[in-house]
Structures are given as C-alpha cells and as structure tokens.
Enzyme design. Structure first.
Site, PDB file in Angstrom:
ATOM      1  CG  ASN A 155      -6.036  -3.566  -0.071  1.00 15.69           C
ATOM      2  OD1 ASN A 155      -5.160  -3.390   0.765  1.00 15.69           O
ATOM      3  ND2 ASN A 155      -6.067  -4.601  -0.896  1.00 15.69           N
ATOM      4  CB  ALA A 156      -6.715   0.469  -5.038  1.00 12.53           C
ATOM      5  N   GLY A 157      -3.536  -0.326  -4.711  1.00 14.76           N
ATOM      6  CA  GLY A 157      -2.180   0.203  -4.669  1.00 14.76           C
ATOM      7  C   GLY A 157      -1.350  -0.208  -5.865  1.00 14.76           C
ATOM      8  CB  SER A 187       3.542   1.427   2.623  1.00 15.86           C
ATOM      9  OG  SER A 187       4.814   0.827   2.519  1.00 15.86           O
ATOM     10  CE1 TYR A 232       3.203   1.486  -2.646  1.00 16.06           C
ATOM     11  CE2 TYR A 232       4.786   1.483  -0.834  1.00 16.06           C
ATOM     12  CZ  TYR A 232       3.618   1.011  -1.415  1.00 16.06           C
ATOM     13  OH  TYR A 232       2.876   0.052  -0.759  1.00 16.06           O
ATOM     14  CE  LYS A 260       0.477   2.583  -0.278  1.00  9.66           C
ATOM     15  NZ  LYS A 260      -0.895   2.041  -0.313  1.00  9.66           N
ATOM     16  N   GLY A 274       3.523 -11.329   0.588  1.00 10.75           N
ATOM     17  CA  GLY A 274       4.031 -11.777  -0.712  1.00 10.75           C
ATOM     18  C   GLY A 274       2.941 -11.774  -1.762  1.00 10.75           C
ATOM     19  CB  THR A 275       0.613  -9.240  -2.766  1.00 14.29           C
ATOM     20  OG1 THR A 275       1.444  -8.077  -2.777  1.00 14.29           O
ATOM     21  CG2 THR A 275       0.031  -9.447  -1.382  1.00 14.29           C
TER      22      THR A 275
HETATM   23  N1  LIG Z   1       2.492  -6.365  -0.337  1.00 17.77           N
HETATM   24  C1  LIG Z   1       3.155  -5.632   0.534  1.00 17.77           C
HETATM   25  O1  LIG Z   1       4.168  -6.056   1.148  1.00 17.77           O
HETATM   26  C2  LIG Z   1       2.671  -4.241   0.850  1.00 17.77           C
HETATM   27  C3  LIG Z   1       3.457  -3.444   1.666  1.00 17.77           C
HETATM   28  C4  LIG Z   1       2.998  -2.184   2.027  1.00 17.77           C
HETATM   29  C5  LIG Z   1       1.780  -1.743   1.541  1.00 17.77           C
HETATM   30  N2  LIG Z   1       1.048  -2.544   0.714  1.00 17.77           N
HETATM   31  C6  LIG Z   1      -0.231  -2.006   0.242  1.00 17.77           C
HETATM   32  O2  LIG Z   1      -1.228  -2.988   0.338  1.00 17.77           O
HETATM   33  C7  LIG Z   1      -2.262  -2.716  -0.627  1.00 17.77           C
HETATM   34  C8  LIG Z   1      -2.603  -3.985  -1.369  1.00 17.77           C
HETATM   35  O3  LIG Z   1      -1.498  -4.344  -2.189  1.00 17.77           O
HETATM   36  P1  LIG Z   1      -1.078  -5.855  -2.487  1.00 17.77           P
HETATM   37  O4  LIG Z   1       0.241  -6.072  -1.883  1.00 17.77           O
HETATM   38  O5  LIG Z   1      -2.206  -6.774  -2.176  1.00 17.77           O
HETATM   39  O6  LIG Z   1      -0.830  -5.754  -4.062  1.00 17.77           O
HETATM   40  P2  LIG Z   1      -1.685  -6.284  -5.288  1.00 17.77           P
HETATM   41  O7  LIG Z   1      -1.000  -5.738  -6.498  1.00 17.77           O
HETATM   42  O8  LIG Z   1      -1.854  -7.754  -5.193  1.00 17.77           O
HETATM   43  O9  LIG Z   1      -3.102  -5.595  -5.072  1.00 17.77           O
HETATM   44  C9  LIG Z   1      -3.327  -4.241  -5.380  1.00 17.77           C
HETATM   45  C10 LIG Z   1      -4.690  -4.139  -6.020  1.00 17.77           C
HETATM   46  O10 LIG Z   1      -4.965  -2.758  -6.292  1.00 17.77           O
HETATM   47  C11 LIG Z   1      -5.629  -2.700  -7.519  1.00 17.77           C
HETATM   48  N3  LIG Z   1      -5.490  -1.374  -8.107  1.00 17.77           N
HETATM   49  C12 LIG Z   1      -4.364  -0.746  -8.503  1.00 17.77           C
HETATM   50  N4  LIG Z   1      -4.661   0.464  -9.040  1.00 17.77           N
HETATM   51  C13 LIG Z   1      -6.005   0.618  -8.951  1.00 17.77           C
HETATM   52  C14 LIG Z   1      -6.909   1.654  -9.317  1.00 17.77           C
HETATM   53  N5  LIG Z   1      -6.471   2.794  -9.881  1.00 17.77           N
HETATM   54  N6  LIG Z   1      -8.216   1.468  -9.072  1.00 17.77           N
HETATM   55  C15 LIG Z   1      -8.667   0.332  -8.511  1.00 17.77           C
HETATM   56  N7  LIG Z   1      -7.864  -0.694  -8.154  1.00 17.77           N
HETATM   57  C16 LIG Z   1      -6.543  -0.562  -8.367  1.00 17.77           C
HETATM   58  C17 LIG Z   1      -4.957  -3.774  -8.366  1.00 17.77           C
HETATM   59  O11 LIG Z   1      -5.764  -4.157  -9.461  1.00 17.77           O
HETATM   60  C18 LIG Z   1      -4.799  -4.887  -7.355  1.00 17.77           C
HETATM   61  O12 LIG Z   1      -5.943  -5.714  -7.319  1.00 17.77           O
HETATM   62  C19 LIG Z   1      -1.720  -1.601  -1.514  1.00 17.77           C
HETATM   63  O13 LIG Z   1      -2.282  -0.366  -1.108  1.00 17.77           O
HETATM   64  C20 LIG Z   1      -0.232  -1.595  -1.220  1.00 17.77           C
HETATM   65  O14 LIG Z   1       0.376  -0.346  -1.449  1.00 17.77           O
HETATM   66  C21 LIG Z   1       1.457  -3.762   0.362  1.00 17.77           C
END
Ligand SMILES: NC(=O)c1ccc[n+]([C@@H]2O[C@H](COP(=O)([O-])OP(=O)(O)OC[C@H]3O[C@@H](n4cnc5c(N)ncnc54)[C@H](O)[C@@H]3O)[C@@H](O)[C@H]2O)c1
Length: 204
Positions: free
Chosen positions: A4-6, A56, A68, A72, A101-102
């Site tokens: 899930n990291a992103g 994504s 990005y 993905k 909404g994160t």
């Molecule tokens: N929020 C959205 O609308 C959305 C949309 C499409 C995809 N995503 C994907 O969902 C996933 C979760 O994102 P989110 O929205 O909860 O954002 P977020 O920023 O709240 O969570 C992302 C987490 O990834 C961790 N992270 C980043 N780089 C890292 C690394 N190198 N090693 C370990 N951990 C790492 C961060 O510390 C954080 O806890 C991501 O992969 C993101 O790309 C989110």
C-alpha cells in the site's frame, strides 16, 4: 500481503525531473516487487496465498501525473504477471485503485478544486477502501489478476477487453483506416482479458 505504500507529486510531464520518475518507480513498482519476492516462497507454500497491490486510476491517464501514473501502470503489469505465475499454486494476486481523502490527497490539494477536496475529505473515507482489500486477501476470494476501483462505497471491476476487431492477412494502411470503426467497436463478443489456467493440450 497488501502493498500500500505510496507517494505522489503533481507536475507537468516536461517539468518532472528524471529523478522523480525513478523515485515513483522505486516506491510503487520496486517497493511492491521486493516485498513480493521476499514473501513469494511463503505464499506458494500457503494454502491461501493472497496479494493485493495498490495501483491507481492515474495509470489510465490523469493530468500532471505521468510519473505517478506510469509507475502504477508498471505495478499493474507486475500484478497480472504474478497472478499468472501464482495460479498453479493457488496464489491470488489482485489490485485495488482507491480514491480517498488521505494525507496523499491533501498533498495534491493544489491541483484539485476546494469542492473536490471537501468531497474527498468528507465522503471518500479510507474505511470505504479497507473492506475490499480485506476481502481480496481472504481465503474465500478466488479471483486473480483483477483490478477493483474503490471509493466512497463504490466498488467496481476494471475490465480489460480485446475487441473482436478484424482479421485480414493482406492488411494495408488503407484497410486499417477503412475498418477502424470495427477495430474499435466493443461488441457483446468482446473478450475480457482474464487470468485463467492455460489450456492443456489433449494427450495423443
Ligand atoms: N488517496 C487516494 O485517493 C489514492 C488514489 C489512488 C491510489 N492511492 C494509493 O493508495 C495507497 C495509499 O495511499 P494513501 O492515499 O493512504 O496515502 P498516505 O500518504 O496517507 O499513505 C501512504 C503511506 O505510504 C507510506 N510510504 C511512502 N513511501 C514509503 C516507503 N518508501 N516505504 C514505506 N512506506 C512508505 C507513507 O509513510 C504513508 O504511510 C498509495 O499506494 C497510493 O498511491 C491513493
């Protein structure tokens, strides 16, 4: 296992430094790949090996997200290929494309309207996404190589289809131009691209 990291940063294609492409690939593609490699032998032995990668909708095209979205898309390709490799051992590998909404959404606030941000903060909650990830890693889940869009209570499948298209061994540029509508048409006979066991030829 759920990858899930992103990270995200928005910028126009011709303004994104190359290092930023590498950073996005490192976190999304190689990050998930390395965890998958470490877990793979254990997943193969497990009676219920399950992987969910977080991809994504941006892989299909979003403004200012070539780095990005591209990374993905790479993770999507890895997901499909691991689904094929894991099939015989019953390891199911799927992906989710969430919207929520994160902190990440907050980091993109500059490129989104205040209305969209408010909607994401109040209506698209992370707890709407978690149940789908949890289902996909459950032993009861038997689909593999699939992608699910998940946001605010909406869950749908992103299906890939091959259109029926055309077959013309004497193909020319003119034929392509003339029959382009047929190539494009998604008819009821269009074939979804699913990961399924390869057909075993009948023994002679
Ligand atoms: N929020 C959205 O609308 C959305 C949309 C499409 C995809 N995503 C994907 O969902 C996933 C979760 O994102 P989110 O929205 O909860 O954002 P977020 O920023 O709240 O969570 C992302 C987490 O990834 C961790 N992270 C980043 N780089 C890292 C690394 N190198 N090693 C370990 N951990 C790492 C961060 O510390 C954080 O806890 C991501 O992969 C993101 O790309 C989110």
């Amino acid at each position: 296992m759920i990858n899930n990291a992103g990270i995200v940063r928005t910028a126009r294609f011709d303004e994104v430094p190359y290092e930023e492409y590498q950073r996005h690939l490192d976190v999304h593609y190689f990050g998930a790949l390395r965890v998958c490699r470490a877990a793979w032998p254990h997943l193969l032995k497990s009676p219920a090996g399950r992987v969910v990668n977080t991809i994504s909708q941006a892989m299909l095209g979003n403004p200012d997200m070539s780095h990005y979205g591209g990374s993905k898309g790479a993770l999507f390709g890895l997901t499909r290929n691991l689904a094929v490799e894991g099939l015989a051992a019953g390891v199911m590998v799927n992906a989710i494309a969430p919207g929520a909404g994160t902190r990440m959404a907050e980091a993109s606030a500059d490129s989104l309207s205040p209305e969209v941000m408010e909607y994401m903060r109040t209506q698209l909650r992370p707890e709407h996404v978690a149940p789908v990830a949890a289902y996909l890693v459950h032993p009861d889940c038997t689909v593999t190589g699939e992608v699910f869009n998940v946001a605010g209570g909406i869950v749908n499948r992103l299906a890939l289809v091959n259109t029926v298209g055309i077959h013309d061994p004497s193909l020319t540029v003119d034929t392509v131009a003339e029959r382009f509508d047929e190539i494009m048409a998604i008819s009821p006979d269009a074939m979804p691209q699913v990961v399924a066991p390869a057909e075993v030829p009948a023994s002679s």
